[in-house]
Design a protein around this motif. Structure first.
Motif, PDB file in Angstrom:
ATOM      1  N   ASN A   1       0.860  -1.187   0.000  1.00 52.08           N
ATOM      2  CA  ASN A   1       0.000   0.000   0.000  1.00 52.08           C
ATOM      3  C   ASN A   1       0.895   1.235   0.000  1.00 52.08           C
ATOM      4  O   ASN A   1       1.800   1.349   0.814  1.00 52.08           O
ATOM      5  CB  ASN A   1      -0.900  -0.013   1.250  1.00 52.08           C
ATOM      6  CG  ASN A   1      -1.749   1.227   1.355  1.00 52.08           C
ATOM      7  OD1 ASN A   1      -1.993   1.919   0.374  1.00 52.08           O
ATOM      8  ND2 ASN A   1      -2.219   1.516   2.556  1.00 52.08           N
TER       9      ASN A   1
ATOM     10  N   GLY B   1      -4.177   6.438  -1.842  1.00 50.83           N
ATOM     11  CA  GLY B   1      -2.967   5.907  -2.471  1.00 50.83           C
ATOM     12  C   GLY B   1      -2.938   6.039  -3.972  1.00 50.83           C
ATOM     13  O   GLY B   1      -1.984   5.579  -4.593  1.00 50.83           O
TER      14      GLY B   1
ATOM     15  N   SER C   1       4.005   8.597   2.537  1.00 55.10           N
ATOM     16  CA  SER C   1       2.822   7.753   2.646  1.00 55.10           C
ATOM     17  C   SER C   1       2.703   7.165   4.034  1.00 55.10           C
ATOM     18  O   SER C   1       3.673   7.104   4.783  1.00 55.10           O
ATOM     19  CB  SER C   1       2.893   6.618   1.615  1.00 55.10           C
ATOM     20  OG  SER C   1       3.008   7.137   0.321  1.00 55.10           O
TER      21      SER C   1
ATOM     22  N   GLY D   1      -0.563   4.301   0.109  1.00 56.10           N
ATOM     23  CA  GLY D   1      -1.405   5.386   0.632  1.00 56.10           C
ATOM     24  C   GLY D   1      -1.389   5.390   2.149  1.00 56.10           C
ATOM     25  O   GLY D   1      -0.903   4.453   2.781  1.00 56.10           O
TER      26      GLY D   1
END
Length: 1429
Positions: free
Chosen positions: A488, A1329, A522, A490
């Motif tokens: 991920n 994301g 992030s 995000g």
């Protein structure tokens, strides 16, 4: 003047919002279905045998034990088992939906249940419901029904849902309910007839659901309102729903008068009579109740999760509960056991998974994992216990997968597939837990810093997973292992771009790379990271040398006959490549690959002309070289064993070999007449000879062919096929019972049909006409008709059928057209008649199909357009394209009096552009040469991704290369006649749309800026620290603390200097206690220290927070980055921060930027312009009052665009002499502005504004427009719903492709890249994301795209039946006082056009009066507009 904007998502969302587990794609497969905002991904759970190496594990275990601190939660034990089973996730398919998924449910209906498969229910904002099934016939999802409840009579006072719609499915599949608009409940019943009693036609004709209806919850019981949660209960005769609600809401200030305000009602739903009797209810539950967990028998009942306690209730008992923190006893009168309140847990936002019927694993929002046990005494629960078992990612969802596995999703960090095992019985010999270290060593992250972390709060189970597996030395009965990870990137907090950097040793080699890379901040807390995005693969070049006229290359590894049957386990010596063949215009070079490449002077290899193909046969002991008229069989030293001529010498017309496919023991030759011939190698005689074939095989000329070796067991005939015979878990390299190999020949005929024949007898088993139309599904068509040419201008030049994958191999059919388009198909098993709703089932009888292949091919959609540009934007006319081969000056060949045959060979030989590879840096796939080189790679999740490699221009030839100096690398030549020896970067992930490198930080990150002169990044980070209450003199106040209560935390902020080579911190500046960094910017200020009068500095704005009773203050810092002498062992430490100026201000500094060499600061409700005098002090020269709070500010020349957190956007002007700030114009409608930036479409300037409602707005300053009141009001030019909150915007010059006229000497058009700032686009980083792009496009292109957009909205089926136009309408929490301006095109919908079948493309473009080529060229210009990375 109008703007012509387009928005496109260039990197999809990666944060996991919802997850369910089902038998969705097959009755045998376990699927994990993941919702990532508007992306639906379907994974298959695969359990595989892994091999571990004991010695390495022992070393690793001892090393960690040495470093281990007392507070380290997780320890490792050495492995004792040589192999173990572990789970993996393989991505089967993904879909872009035109709406954000709010919840998911799994149901088995009578239609999907006929195949023992599940259906999927999706709910969307505000009140939409879709029922999906998986079609076995098309290998795709099918929308069965759509249900819409957003009618006006349901809305009443609801402008928008404050809570997301919640979907719940009855465990017995009798109905599903959707709670929407507060107190409305939609009930969707499902048919309950047994599918066994109905024939297939009846099942198909009957819908799997009954008509849905809406119930108002107060009609069930008048006091039901403010619903908190609802769940279906197990083991009831009728569907039974438990509803948790709060009739009269309270808050902590009213605890003395109203404390326990929540209630529970259990309702039975009689679908046929539409009556809803209340079975039992329970009042006086804590006001902080947040979740219900229904429990199956034998335990039974309902577990109520509150913020401070866990309570179990059922029909026969008053309830039992435990307090988990010190606030529970004071906030409720419910009797609680306080023996666990010392844990100090906060249970809001937690998620759960059942490990057993009486054991529940809770995942807290801070990442803690706690095991809850329900202990029975007789029939009732006597006690509840809770204990900590570990720490993991910050959860957003969780689901049980299979015995021993569960999935934990996160929107703030990576998501994990976790294996759990009982610790008592398997503590010493648990290979699955310990052996994981070797499997994960391939992972590209370096988590050493986290692995030896001593702070248990920041030690993350995810962080340990990449080096080794983890075991918890607590009293827990379970050990947990991370088996697989979904990356991920995000939430994206900030974006920056900078130049690629390398170490000094590498810098002279890295001549091949894109100029820039995109870097994002992030994640949150311990899950924070820096993510580096590359759209193009930048190879690591280790050597370059000149190589003129190279047409093709091959490498061959050939083992000695003596060692042919021996296993040599050392350094893969016999797998190193031995010879390198380079085919040129007039000759072939053969080089020996040893310590260095040396040309072989005297050998029996054919070197007098170009070579068609080279390969190894007879189990790798012989080399086969194929040239225009003959085949040469040689031993491992290059000594000639056998020459096989392709024709008699007496034959007056010699046909030339133009293509050959070598798959041991078969060789397939394609001649320029369109004929094919097959040869087979004989193991006994060590020779190769022609194999007899039916004469009808050459009735239709062949355009391209390939031999496929199937070792997956997927290619089987219908009569041999047993349903589910292929157990996917056995298709691994570790399987003892290796599948028997079969050989197949795939032919593409000149009439456009595709055929598959079984070798060696050439029996046709699959036929599809009009393959050149590239449809979505290729199905077997037995009846041959007189196939007319499809009239395509695009013809298929080359096909390839190979296995691609890491552990599990899948057959892929890849085709390349004459204009460079790449079509990718994946084979899937399908037995005719399995799916009763098969759209391709003609009048073919079952007996006809028994000797046919039980497979079909489905097309894999891809967004990358690989063709060359065809149109000149200046004249809007097509330009004549010429193929690569015409660039080789053919007149030269005639002048040298070579024969015509050699010329013909060269003309066709260059066309080999699809080059498969089996092991380059551990990956398998296909490399596509040509003007737009591509990698087709199957990475860790086994999903084929397309990654371009445009950095070195056009690539003419390519071959894998494995040598002592270049392990598992590759060689390629470009049009500059340079041959490069290269490797793939191993620190990047290739399983997403872009290649991504993730650098874990373990501390929250708030902003990133690139310093262009010093080429380093400045980063604003923080770590949590204990909050100290201070008196007026700043001295801490001492008082007693209760450990069971939550103590306040604050953040300690730091400014860090990051090297882009190693991504390590090389310098840092710590801020004061309670001082929080709010903004960071690289500003260009006036200075006398440079000749230009400007210099780049890092400016920081902070605020000092000491509680609500102390006045707000802040600071402005200006740092210079200076060069220093680096540390002896670390050359990257050659930069440091130097604090030039520090000014205290009355208020927090919320936004900062530079304006024409001055520094602009937003302090509270004021804006100040400051001059930077003598590099050591700031002097205010102008100010202006704004309304509430500036959230974002950007400038261009003397103009400033400011976003207010509530009052919309302001457009200001700055005048130097006399210095003053002037309000030029503003938007008078209230808007919660998140970030702002400029879009330039010269000569017009536009303002892009992102709000908190997930919209993007475009404004323009137009003083001559009547509606603008002489410019006071900004004119709204467009609005667009993104579907995710845009947190940061980055402005970039748009890359234009401008073509010159035909040059006289070469006769070909030359493309120029012009990156002038005439047009400027915006990149948008979102909290889920994803990265979007909003760009201006030319007016003619906009009009074409607009017409195509309306065609595609109505002309193609959208997943889940969603409407793209309604999704992109502006959405707002408040009732809008303005009409939406629309005007921004949806690039996500338009980019689906290249994936349509060619006849559908022609239909659409014909209706809008243009051509397919023109539209694809427009999409190509859009794709290239930000091709910097």
């Amino acid at each position: 003047m109008s703007i012509y904007p387009l928005y496109k998502e260039i990197f999809p969302s990666t944060s996991v919002e919802e997850v369910v587990c089902a038998n969705f794609t097959s009755s045998k497969d376990i699927n994990i279905i993941v919702a990532r905002s508007s992306i639906l991904q379907i994974y298959k759970f695969v359990e595989r045998l892994e091999i571990s190496v004991e010695d390495e594990d022992n070393d690793l275990g001892q090393e960690i034990e040495k470093e281990k601190d007392e507070t380290f939660l997780l320890t490792l034990k050495p492995a004792t088992n040589p192999s173990f089973m572990t789970g993996h996730l393989e991505l089967i398919s993904q879909y872009k939906l035109h709406g954000n998924i709010t919840s998911m449910g799994v149901v088995r209906t009578i239609s999907s249940g006929a195949n023992h498969m599940d259906s999927l229910l999706l709910s969307f904002k505000d009140a939409k419901l879709s029922l999906l099934e998986f079609s076995l016939a098309t290998n795709n999802i099918v929308t069965v029904s759509i249900h819409y409840y957003e009618r006006e009579e349901y809305k009443l006072e609801f402008l928008a849902n404050t809570r997301p719609t919640e979907l719940r499915v009855d465990p017995s599949n009798r109905c599903a309910v959707l709670n929407f608009f507060g107190d409305k409940l939609a009930i969707l019943p499902f048919r309950q007839e047994e599918a066994l009693n109905l024939d297939e036609e009846e099942v198909a004709s009957k819908w799997p659901y009954l008509p849905s209806f809406v119930v108002e919850l107060p009609s069930i019981q008048s006091r039901i309102k403010n619903v908190i949660d609802m769940k279906f209960l197990y083991d009831y005769y009728e569907p039974t729903l438990a509803i948790l609600f709060e009739s009269c809401p309270t808050w902590p200030g009213k605890m003395n008068t109203s404390k326990d305000t929540c209630s529970l009602v259990v309702v039975s739903i009689d679908i046929s009579q539409k009556v809803y009797p209340v079975i039992y209810s329970m009042d006086k539950l804590p006001h902080s109740s947040v979740k219900l967990i229904p429990i199956q028998k034998p335990v039974g009942g309902i577990l109520i999760i509150t913020a401070n306690a866990i309570i179990h209730v059922d029909q026969s008992s008053p309830g039992i509960g435990i307090a988990v923190n010190g606030y529970a006893m004071s906030t409720t009168d419910f009797p609680l056991d306080n023996s666990f309140e010392h844990l100090g847990l906060a249970l809001e936002g937690c998620h759960y998974v059942f490990l057993d019927k009486d054991e529940i694993l809770l995942f807290l929002r801070n990442g803690g994992m706690y095991l809850v046990k329900l202990i029975k005494d007789g029939r009732s629960i006597s006690r509840i216990t809770i204990e900590k078992v570990g720490t993991n990612t910050l959860p957003s969802c969780a689901c049980y997968v299979a015995p021993g596995y569960f999935f934990l999703g996160s929107r703030l960090g990576d998501s994990h597939l976790i294996q759990y095992k009982a610790a008592k019985s398997n503590y010493k010999t648990d290979g699955a837990v310990n052996g994981f270290s070797n499997m994960s060593r391939r992972n590209t992250f370096d988590f050493d810093a986290e692995l030896y972390e001593t702070d248990t709060t920041s030690t993350n189970l995810a962080s340990v997973s990449s080096k080794a597996n983890t075991k918890f030395p607590t009293t827990s009965e379970y050990n947990f292992t991370i088996c697989d990870t979904l990356i991920n990137v995000g939430p994206i907090v900030d974006l920056a771009y900078g130049e690629l950097a390398f170490t000094e040793e590498e810098s002279h080699l890295h001549t091949v790379h894109k100029e820039l890379e995109l870097v994002s901040c992030s994640g949150s807390g311990t899950a924070s990271s820096l993510c580096i995005f590359h759209r193009n693969i930048n190879p690591i070049v280790s050597n370059s040398f000149a190589m003129t006229d190279c047409l093709n290359m091959w490498t061959v590894s050939c083992r000695d006959v003596i060692f042919q049957n021996m296993n040599i386990d050392n350094v893969d010596t016999d797998s190193f490549h031995k010879f390198l063949f380079i085919s040129k215009k007039y000759r072939t070079m053969v080089l020996v690959c040893g310590e260095e490449l040396q040309e072989l002077e005297h050998s029996d290899f054919y070197t007098e002309g170009p070579t068609v193909a080279v390969g190894s046969v007879l189990n790798g002991s012989r080399i086969l070289q194929i040239c225009g008229h003959e085949l040469r069989l040689l031993d491992q030293d290059g000594n000639l064993m056998h020459i096989i001529p392709t024709q008699d010498d007496n034959d007056p017309e010699k046909s030339l070999i133009i293509f050959a496919s070598i798959v041991d023991p078969y060789v397939l030759l394609l001649f320029d007449t369109g004929e094919i011939k097959l040869l087979k190698a004989d193991d006994k005689s060590k020779s190769i000879e022609f194999y007899p074939q039916p004469p009808c095989i050459n009735d239709i000329p062949t355009a391209s062919c390939y031999i496929y070796r199937d070792d997956t067991g997927l290619f089987t005939l219908v009569k041999d096929d047993v349903v589910g015979a292929v157990n996917e878990t056995n298709i691994s390299g570790f399987d003892e019972n290796v599948k028997s190999e079969s050989f197949w020949c795939v032919l593409y005929r000149q009439d456009g049909s595709l055929e598959i024949h079984k070798l060696p007898e050439f029996k046709e088993v699959f036929h599809f006409p009009h393959f050149d139309l590239s449809p979505a599904v290729l199905s077997d068509v037995i009846t041959r008709q007189n196939v007319k040419a499809s009239g395509q201008t695009v013809e298929i030049q080359e096909i390839l059928l190979i296995n691609i994958g890491r552990q599990t191999k899948d057959p892929y059919l890849i085709a390349r057209s004459s204009v460079g388009d790449i079509m990718i198909y994946k084979a899937f098993r399908y037995i005719p008649g399995t799916d009763i709703s098969d759209p391709f089932l003609k009048s073919q009888s079952q007996s006809e199909l028994t000797d046919r292949l039980a497979i079909r091919f489905s097309r894999i959609p891809q967004e990358y357009i690989s063709r060359e540009t065809m149109y000149s934007d200046i004249h809007d006319k097509p330009v004549t394209r010429r193929s690569t081969l015409q660039e080789l000056n053919i007149d030269e060949i005639d002048q040298t009096n070579h024969d015509v045959e050699k010329r013909r060979t060269i003309l066709r030989q260059i066309n080999r552009q699809l080059i498969p590879f089996t092991n380059i840096a551990g990956y398998s796939g296909v490399f596509v040469t040509g003007a737009k080189p591509l990698w087709l790679i199957c990475a860790r999740n086994n999903y084929l991704r397309v990654h371009p490699m445009n950095a070195d221009g056009e690539i003419r030839s390519f071959t894998p290369f494995h040598n002592i100096h270049c392990k598992h690398g590759f060689l390629y030549t470009n049009t500059q006649d340079v041959c490069r020896l290269s490797e793939l970067p191993t620190d990047f992930q290739y399983d997403m749309e872009w290649t991504v490198k993730k650098v874990q930080l373990n501390r929250s990150v708030y902003g990133i800026e690139y310093h262009p002169e010093m080429q380093v990044y400045a980063l604003l980070t923080s770590l949590p620290v204990e909050f100290l209450l201070r008196d007026e003199n700043g001295e801490p106040i001492e008082f007693e603390l209760d450990s069971s209560q939550f103590l306040p935390e604050t953040q300690r902020f730091t400014l860090e200097l990051i090297s882009p080579v190693t991504w390590e911190t090389v310098d840092r500046h710590d801020f004061h206690d309670d001082e929080q960094g709010l903004c960071i910017k690289c500003v260009s200020l006036q200075t006398k220290s440079t000749t230009s009068g400007r210099k780049s500095f890092i400016a920081i704005g902070t605020g000092i927070f000491r509680g609500e009773d102390v006045g707000m203050r802040g600071n402005v810092y200006v740092f210079e980055i200076i060069e220093v002498v680096p540390e002896p062992d670390n050359p990257q430490t050659n930069h440091k921060f130097k604090l030039l100026c520090h000014e205290e201000v009355k208020g927090s500094v919320t936004a900062i930027c530079d304006v024409n060499g001055y520094l602009l600061t937003c302090v509270g409700p004021k804006i100040f312009i400051r001059a930077f005098e003598d590099n050591d002090r700031l002097i205010s020269v102008a100010f202006i009052d704004i309304q509430i709070y500036a959230s974002s500010v950007v400038s261009i020349k003397d103009y400033i665009l400011l976003g207010d957190v509530y009052k919309g956007v302001w457009f200001l002007g700055f005048q130097e002499e006399p210095a003053k700030l002037v309000l030029v114009g503003k938007d008078y409608h209230s808007m919660e502005v998140g970030c702002t930036n400029f879009i330039i479409d010269e000569p017009v300037l536009y303002f892009a504004v992102a709000d908190m409602d997930k919209n993007i707005h475009l404004f323009q300053y137009a003083p001559y427009n009547v509606q603008s009141f002489a410019g006071q009001k900004l004119i709204r030019r467009g609005d667009f719903h993104v579907g995710a909150q845009v947190k940061t915007m980055l402005s970039l010059p748009k890359k234009e492709l401008i073509r010159r006229e035909h040059s006289i000497d070469q006769g070909i058009p030359v493309m120029e890249e012009e990156t002038s700032g005439h047009k400027q686009l915006c990149l948008c980083g979102t909290l889920d994301g994803s990265i979007g792009m909003i760009t201006p496009i030319p007016e003619k292109m906009y009009k074409r795209m607009q017409l195509l957009h309306s065609q595609m909205v109505n002309g193609i089926q959208h997943p889940a039946g969603l409407n793209p136009k309604s999704f992109r309408l502006m959405q707002s929490k408040q009732r809008l006082a303005i009409n939406p301006a629309k005007g921004i095109l949806d690039g996500d919908l338009l980019i689906q056009f290249p994936n349509l079948a060619l006849h559908r493309q022609r239909e659409m473009t014909k209706q809008i009066g243009t051509t397919v080529e023109r539209i694809l060229d427009d999409l190509l210009v859009l794709q290239e507009s930000c091709d910097y990375f």
